[in-house]
Design an enzyme around this catalytic site. Structure first.
Site, PDB file in Angstrom:
ATOM      1  CG  ASP A  37      91.610 -16.980  37.576  1.00 45.64           C
ATOM      2  OD1 ASP A  37      92.412 -16.243  37.449  1.00 45.64           O
ATOM      3  OD2 ASP A  37      91.458 -18.027  36.911  1.00 45.64           O
ATOM      4  CE1 TYR A 170      97.860 -10.559  25.487  1.00 41.83           C
ATOM      5  CE2 TYR A 170      99.791  -9.424  24.367  1.00 41.83           C
ATOM      6  CZ  TYR A 170      99.149  -9.873  25.543  1.00 41.83           C
ATOM      7  OH  TYR A 170      99.592  -9.260  26.616  1.00 41.83           O
ATOM      8  CE  LYS A 174      96.441  -7.820  26.942  1.00 42.09           C
ATOM      9  NZ  LYS A 174      95.607  -7.603  28.250  1.00 42.09           N
TER      10      LYS A 174
END
Length: 300
Positions: A37, A170, A174
């Protein structure tokens, strides 16, 4: 002991939300976990290595094994280091869970080039690069005669499957991840690797406003939107038990697992010759009359 006992797993975006729950559940099921992360904000701002360290520490406190990584998965060298971290720490890599991402929502007429590039980079490129380096590692092992049981679980979205108003960047990224999943599944099967994707619905920093109405727990005590609900499917897909499943996209929400069927060949009409533009309209109208209507775009 668990269904992933002894397996080595990389989870990107594992510092919070869905990714954190993946990492914790893999550890509960006996896996050794690389917690990756960058520690950024919900829009990709800032950076902190403490986020990954905190989750790795949680796993260690539970009696599991974990190391932290703050490498940038959208950077070629960073993604390569991520795979090397798993191999250096635990001698192997078995599972890659691509989960990292953020949103910069905007209607198309207002979206900037930077907002488009940033979201596509972290989601789509941030899936490709770890997959690319993991695939090279598994190919090398396969060619050396080793038994490979590699698993890749990508993270698409309902926005990528059906579209979502205000999320053109987005949704496009995706949708690309879903297509990348199918291609990778076909290409990597020869090396003993399966590749699947999920389209999860859960309450995270990215979706807390969307799911605000479902934050209250029902009388049963089951929180439908808790991100931990997504992890069991992902952990199973990362196990050796899932060897027969590849190239698939699963929608998961609460206690529901659904198989998304995606694009398929539909009705067709063959004129046997080149079409006259004036005749195309009638043909298309006929095709639309025999095809099921498309699913509505989220937000319409």
């Amino acid at each position: 002991m668990g269904i992933c006992a002894g397996r080595v797993v990389v989870v990107t975006g594992a510092g919070r939300g869905i990714g954190r729950e993946h990492a914790l559940e893999f550890a509960r099921q006996g896996a050794r976990v690389v917690v990756n992360d960058l520690g950024t904000g919900p829009g990709g701002e800032g950076r902190s290595g403490d986020t990954a360290l905190d989750v790795a520490g949680e796993i260690q406190e539970l009696g599991g094994q974990a190391v932290a990584s703050s490498d940038d998965v959208s950077d070629w060298d960073g993604a390569a280091r991520l795979v090397k971290t798993a191999v250096s720490a635990y001698g192997r890599l078995d599972v890659l869970v691509n989960n990292a991402g953020f949103v910069r929502d905007r209607m198309l007429v207002s979206m900037t080039e930077q907002e488009w590039d940033d979201v596509v980079r972290v989601h789509l490129k941030g899936h490709f690069l770890p997959l690319r380096h993991a695939a090279a590692y598994w190919r090398e092992r396969s060619k050396a005669g080793d038994r490979v049981t590699g698993r890749v679980i990508n993270t698409s979205s309902g926005a990528g499957l059906l579209g979502s108003v205000g999320q053109g960047n987005y949704a496009a990224a995706k949708a690309g991840i879903a297509a990348l999943t199918q291609v990778a599944a076909a290409e990597l099967a020869r090396y003993g690797v399966t590749v699947n994707a999920i389209a999860p619905a859960a309450r995270t920093r990215m979706t807390e406003q969307v799911f605000a109405a479902t934050m209250a727990r029902p009388e049963s005590g089951f929180d439908l939107m808790h991100p931990a609900n997504v992890a069991p499917l992902v952990v199973w897909l990362g196990s050796e038990e899932s060897a027969h499943v590849t190239g698939r996209v699963f929608e998961v929400e609460g206690g529901t697992i659904a198989l998304a069927t995606g694009w398929r060949h539909g009705p067709k009409v063959d004129r046997g010759a080149r079409w006259d533009p004036a005749e195309v309209g009638e043909a298309v109208t006929g095709l639309l009359a025999t095809a099921p209507p498309p699913e509505p775009v989220y937000g319409t």
